[in-house]
Motif scaffolding. Structure first.
Motif, short mmCIF file in Angstrom:
data_model
loop_
_atom_site.label_atom_id
_atom_site.label_comp_id
_atom_site.label_asym_id
_atom_site.label_seq_id
_atom_site.Cartn_x
_atom_site.Cartn_y
_atom_site.Cartn_z
N PHE A 21 -1.35 -9.23 -7.22
CA PHE A 21 -1.41 -8.60 -5.78
C PHE A 21 -2.77 -8.89 -5.18
N LEU A 22 -3.89 -8.51 -5.91
CA LEU A 22 -5.11 -8.90 -5.20
C LEU A 22 -5.48 -10.51 -4.56
N THR A 23 -4.82 -11.31 -5.50
CA THR A 23 -4.74 -12.44 -5.09
C THR A 23 -3.94 -12.63 -3.99
N ARG A 24 -2.82 -12.41 -4.08
CA ARG A 24 -2.10 -12.49 -2.69
C ARG A 24 -2.64 -11.92 -1.45
N LEU A 25 -3.45 -10.80 -1.59
CA LEU A 25 -4.09 -10.41 -0.42
C LEU A 25 -5.00 -11.38 0.15
N ARG A 85 0.09 -7.36 -12.57
CA ARG A 85 0.39 -7.25 -11.16
C ARG A 85 -0.72 -6.76 -10.15
N VAL A 86 -1.80 -6.17 -10.72
CA VAL A 86 -3.06 -5.96 -10.07
C VAL A 86 -3.68 -7.05 -9.62
N TYR A 114 14.35 -11.08 -2.89
CA TYR A 114 14.00 -9.51 -3.19
C TYR A 114 13.71 -9.23 -4.68
N ASP A 115 13.31 -10.03 -5.26
CA ASP A 115 12.62 -9.73 -6.72
C ASP A 115 11.35 -8.97 -6.85
N GLU A 116 11.34 -7.95 -7.58
CA GLU A 116 9.84 -7.59 -7.88
C GLU A 116 9.22 -8.18 -9.05
N VAL A 117 7.83 -8.10 -9.14
CA VAL A 117 7.12 -8.57 -10.27
C VAL A 117 7.49 -7.84 -11.65
N PHE A 124 0.87 -1.26 -0.09
CA PHE A 124 0.17 0.15 -0.09
C PHE A 124 0.91 1.30 -0.08
N ARG A 125 2.16 1.01 0.51
CA ARG A 125 2.98 2.48 0.46
C ARG A 125 3.65 2.72 -0.78
N THR A 126 4.26 1.48 -1.60
CA THR A 126 5.04 1.62 -2.36
C THR A 126 4.46 1.03 -4.13
N GLY A 127 3.38 0.11 -3.87
CA GLY A 127 2.79 -0.25 -4.88
C GLY A 127 3.62 -1.79 -5.32
N HIS A 128 4.35 -2.21 -4.28
CA HIS A 128 5.28 -3.69 -4.60
C HIS A 128 4.99 -4.30 -3.42
N LEU A 129 5.14 -5.71 -3.77
CA LEU A 129 4.99 -6.73 -2.66
C LEU A 129 6.00 -7.68 -2.96
#
Length: 235
Positions: free
Chosen positions: A214-218, A210-211, A200-203, A138-143
């Motif tokens: 991330f929603l699935t991960r939440l 990505r959307v 520490y890889d980003e998507v 929520f702060r950075t847009g990355h998970l």
């Protein structure tokens, strides 16, 4: 363990031969001869353009710093990047991390061998890591990827990416790979032990992907909080 020779290991190994100790969805992991470091190599991301790889290494370094800041020093390890040319002339960004001797990936932990008090502490640490990961999104847009996958070889990794394995991969993603089956979280041999994120890889996909991811991960985080309570904390 398999030993591999490649000029890409020159920055950290004098004979350019290293032992492969693990592998994930995109990465092969090698251990230095003195068991002090691991080297992570993304073979498919090599390029003959050194400037492009330097920019890519900067992006990976920024992602690693971002996730380390989100999770905090207790649950992270340092990651350094160097450029190196392999035996075929391709430039790679090598990720170098300290080797965690005697640490176990969470998926390999025998929970029956751990006493109830320690299991409860690990459960609290996992809830803390999930909360920090959600805050990071929520702060950075990355998970950060708290789960990860394992591959025995480059050939297996390529085979698993074939379309016929898609149903199995979806089933594994949604059902089998709970947080307790994580390949990216390790339990150290310290007393008391720490849970440490090692990836520490980003998507690297489109915005739409990505959307959805991330929603699935939440949603799956909610499931995993129940798993943590049931398996580790209910006593």
């Amino acid at each position: 363990m398999e030993r591999h020779r490649n000029d890409v290991f020159a920055p950290i190994d004098i004979d350019h031969v290293m032992e492969r100790v693990a592998g994930g969805n995109e990465t092969d992991v090698y251990r230095s001869d003195d068991h002090r470091f691991v080297v992570k190599l993304k073979g498919e991301l090599g390029s003959r353009d050194a400037a492009a790889m330097l920019a890519d290494a900067h992006r990976m370094q920024q992602a690693a710093r971002r996730f380390a800041a989100c999770l905090g020093p207790r649950h992270t390890i340092p990651t350094y990047f160097v450029l190196s040319r392999d035996s075929e002339g391709f430039v790679h960004a090598l990720a170098i991390q300290p080797y965690l001797a005697n640490a176990r990936v969470l998926a390999g932990v025998d929970w029956k061998s751990i006493d109830a008090a320690q299991r409860r502490q690990i459960g609290r640490d996992l809830r803390h890591i999930i909360a920090r990961a959600v805050g990071c999104l929520f702060r950075t847009g990355h998970l950060p990827d708290l789960y990860g996958r394992v591959s025995a070889s480059d050939a297996e990794r390529k085979r698993r990416k074939q379309l016929r394995y898609l149903p199995e991969r979806i089933w594994s993603f949604l059902v089998k790979r709970t947080i307790l089956h994580s390949q990216n979280l390790m339990l150290t041999a310290e007393q008391p032990p720490r849970l440490v994120l090692i990836d520490y890889d980003e998507v690297r996909r489109s915005t739409l992907y990505r959307v959805i991811y991330f929603l699935t991960r939440l949603i799956l985080f909610g499931r995993d909080l129940i798993v943590i309570w049931w398996r580790l904390e209910r006593g």
